[in-house]
Scaffold this active site. Structure first.
Site, short mmCIF file in Angstrom:
data_model
loop_
_atom_site.label_atom_id
_atom_site.label_comp_id
_atom_site.label_asym_id
_atom_site.label_seq_id
_atom_site.Cartn_x
_atom_site.Cartn_y
_atom_site.Cartn_z
CE LYS A 152 -1.61 2.96 2.81
NZ LYS A 152 -1.73 4.13 1.96
CD GLU A 227 12.91 4.17 8.38
OE1 GLU A 227 12.97 5.03 9.29
OE2 GLU A 227 12.79 4.42 7.20
CB CYS A 261 13.02 9.02 8.74
SG CYS A 261 13.65 7.94 7.47
CD GLU A 353 10.38 12.74 11.96
OE1 GLU A 353 9.31 12.21 12.26
OE2 GLU A 353 11.27 12.17 11.30
P1 NDP Z 1 1.94 8.21 8.24
O1 NDP Z 1 2.63 7.41 9.25
O2 NDP Z 1 0.56 8.68 8.51
O3 NDP Z 1 1.89 7.42 6.84
C1 NDP Z 1 2.78 6.41 6.44
C2 NDP Z 1 1.99 5.30 5.74
O4 NDP Z 1 1.09 4.69 6.68
C3 NDP Z 1 1.11 5.79 4.59
O5 NDP Z 1 1.05 4.82 3.57
C4 NDP Z 1 -0.24 5.94 5.27
O6 NDP Z 1 -1.35 5.91 4.40
C5 NDP Z 1 -0.23 4.74 6.18
N1 NDP Z 1 -1.19 4.84 7.29
C6 NDP Z 1 -1.72 5.95 7.86
N2 NDP Z 1 -2.58 5.61 8.83
C7 NDP Z 1 -2.62 4.27 8.88
C8 NDP Z 1 -3.31 3.33 9.68
N3 NDP Z 1 -4.16 3.71 10.62
N4 NDP Z 1 -3.09 2.02 9.46
C9 NDP Z 1 -2.23 1.62 8.51
N5 NDP Z 1 -1.55 2.44 7.71
C10 NDP Z 1 -1.72 3.76 7.90
O7 NDP Z 1 2.85 9.42 7.91
P2 NDP Z 1 2.36 10.79 7.26
O8 NDP Z 1 2.48 10.63 5.84
O9 NDP Z 1 1.03 11.26 7.72
O10 NDP Z 1 3.42 11.77 7.87
C11 NDP Z 1 3.28 12.24 9.20
C12 NDP Z 1 4.61 12.31 9.86
O11 NDP Z 1 5.19 11.01 9.91
C13 NDP Z 1 5.64 13.13 9.15
O12 NDP Z 1 5.48 14.47 9.40
C14 NDP Z 1 6.89 12.55 9.71
O13 NDP Z 1 7.14 13.06 10.98
C15 NDP Z 1 6.58 11.09 9.82
N6 NDP Z 1 7.01 10.31 8.67
C16 NDP Z 1 8.15 9.60 8.76
C17 NDP Z 1 8.60 8.90 7.67
C18 NDP Z 1 9.84 8.14 7.71
O14 NDP Z 1 10.50 8.03 6.67
N7 NDP Z 1 10.18 7.53 8.81
C19 NDP Z 1 7.90 8.92 6.40
C20 NDP Z 1 6.68 9.66 6.41
C21 NDP Z 1 6.28 10.32 7.53
P3 NDP Z 1 -2.00 7.28 3.86
O15 NDP Z 1 -1.16 7.63 2.71
O16 NDP Z 1 -3.37 6.95 3.46
O17 NDP Z 1 -1.95 8.26 4.96
#
Ligand code: NDP
Length: 451
Positions: A152, A227, A261, A353
């Site tokens: 996904k 991660e 990250c 962050e």
């Molecule tokens: P999320 O953790 O919300 O999203 C990451 C993935 O998880 C996306 O594919 C998202 O889908 C999915 N997801 C969201 N909610 C659920 C759920 N309840 N169950 C299963 N999967 C889910 O990150 P965001 O994109 O909202 O970013 C928010 C913050 O997260 C950033 O500001 C940053 O701090 C951190 N982040 C860290 C990353 C890293 O590389 N470690 C990468 C991205 C974000 P959907 O696209 O539908 O939301």
């Protein structure tokens, strides 16, 4: 339909029908049906298919780079580098298929041996910041071990993963082995976490959603690799090559507009070198070219969304001491400038962050204080140490609680080396041979040799 935008222009790139629970279940069923035949593919043939996928990524390098650049708002030069890495990752795991060995263990009365068995159907949930790269870090080892996949992608950036799914088929990877299911995290992601036929979730994203993954996985004792976020320290000692460290520091925070990250967003500087380093850093940051991602010279593009820009801006409250604020395009697009702030270790900007182009400069008195501040974080993903004293470099590298560290460098990600976090940055390792352990189970078999 979900409109997929170009964050640099706010134009719609595609309208994607979001999958629901039914489509997710159908994808899991396809992956489950494909599993017995895929796990039985001879290792050399599986390696050949992965190598072909790597070659197809190379052949479609420019196309994939353009998709990634437009959908994430990444400068095209950076997107090309990332897609190059995707091909390298698949080449690496093609080579790894027949090198992830079992053991024979000396026991009495027979022969004891171990096998690495695939898990079955694995659910991969990926973020919007490095959509194709992070997908490949999970797909490569998962496929090499003989698992089938439901991936996904993030709702904001599904396009490159969808194209990769097509290339996997073109490479000859059988139908049903790689299933890309774009849709909402709260629907598709949640269903994968709960689904009884999904054996593992490989997740990259926020610590908050990571907690939900872990909680949800408990119901079926799913394996998880997480991660998550980071607030990594870039530690600059006074004896370092200050010019080199300052020239490299902006890229370590502002690359991908800080939506990384691994961003070294806490820049810790030994007090005796602080003023000189700050001067050099401001100069280097002033030179970061923020602009149109399609321009070959651009070094930083926009943020991913209007909502995310608001989140980033919310960190810069009136009490924050701004040392430098750069320029960014005005008008359409989710633009934000590079910002350097002076901070204390307890400030919000030094603890949470930001996931945007904002770096906190923090002075320290000596080695002990540098280690204490670096470790004073809920996270532990990445980081750097700059010094000419080799013994100190190793001492500090061992003392900092983080999964990945660089000495006199800011680069932390390579196809062949393990990547992952300590503390609330997650657990499990991606990349390198280590990632294979997260996509397989060890089976122990005893064979009696007594007559
Ligand atoms: P999320 O953790 O919300 O999203 C990451 C993935 O998880 C996306 O594919 C998202 O889908 C999915 N997801 C969201 N909610 C659920 C759920 N309840 N169950 C299963 N999967 C889910 O990150 P965001 O994109 O909202 O970013 C928010 C913050 O997260 C950033 O500001 C940053 O701090 C951190 N982040 C860290 C990353 C890293 O590389 N470690 C990468 C991205 C974000 P959907 O696209 O539908 O939301």
């Amino acid at each position: 339909m979900t409109a997929v935008l170009n964050p640099a222009t706010e134009e719609t790139l595609a309208d994607i029908p979001p999958a629901g629970v039914e489509e997710t279940d159908a994808a899991v069923a396809r992956a489950r049906a494909a599993f017995p035949a895929w796990r039985a593919v001879a290792p050399t043939d599986r390696a050949r298919l992965l190598r072909r996928l790597a070659t197809l990524v190379e052949e479609h390098h420019e196309e994939l780079s353009r998709i990634e650049s437009r959908n994430v708002g990444k400068p095209i030069a950076g997107a090309r580098g990332e897609v190059g890495m995707v091909a390298q990752v698949f080449h690496f795991y093609a080579g790894a298929v027949d090198k992830h060995h079992g053991e024979t263990i000396p026991v009495g009365g027979g022969v004891d041996m171990t096998f690495r068995e695939p898990l079955g159907v694995v659910g991969l949930i990926t973020p919007w910041n490095f959509p194709l790269n992070i997908a490949s870090w999970k797909l490569g080892p998962a496929l090499a071990c003989g698992n089938t996949i439901v991936l996904k992608p993030a709702e904001l950036t599904p396009l490159s993963a969808m194209r990769l799914g097509e290339l996997a088929l073109e490479a000859g990877i059988p139908e049903g082995v790689v299933n890309i299911v774009p849709g909402k995290g709260s629907v598709v992601g949640q269903r994968l976490i709960e689904h009884p036929d999904v054996a593992k979730i490989g997740f990259t994203g926020s610590t908050e959603v990571g907690q939900q993954v872990m909680r949800g996985a408990a119901g079926t004792i799913k394996r998880v690799t997480l991660e998550l976020g980071g607030k990594s320290a870039n530690v600059i000692f006074a004896d370092a090559d200050l010019e080199k460290a300052a020239a490299a520091a902006p890229y370590a925070v502002f690359d991908n507009a800080g939506q990384d990250c691994c961003a070294r967003s806490r820049i810790l500087v030994e007090r005796s070198a602080y003023d000189r380093f700050a001067e050099l850093l401001v100069e280097a940051t002033r030179n970061v070219k923020v602009g149109d991602p399609e321009d070959e010279a651009s070094q930083m593009g926009p943020l991913i969304s209007a909502q995310h820009r608001e989140t980033v801006a919310s960190f810069l409250t009136s009490d924050v001491r701004i040392a430098f604020r750069g320029e960014a395009p005005k008008g359409q697009g989710f633009w934000y400038p590079c910002v350097l702030v002076e901070a204390s270790p307890d400030d919000r900007i030094a603890r949470e962050e930001v996931f945007g182009p904002v770096a906190a400069l923090i002075p320290f008195a000596d080695e002990a204080e540098a280690v204490r501040i670096a470790n004073d974080s809920a996270y532990g993903l990445s980081g750097s140490i700059w010094t000419r004293d080799g013994a100190r470099a190793l001492r500090v590298a061992r003392a900092i609680d983080t999964g990945v560290l660089s000495i006199n460098s800011n680069s932390s990600v390579r196809p062949s080396t393990p990547f992952g976090g300590f503390k609330q940055s997650g657990f499990g390792r991606e990349l390198g041979m280590h990632a294979l352990d997260g996509y397989s189970e060890v089976k122990n078999v005893f064979y009696s040799t007594e007559g």
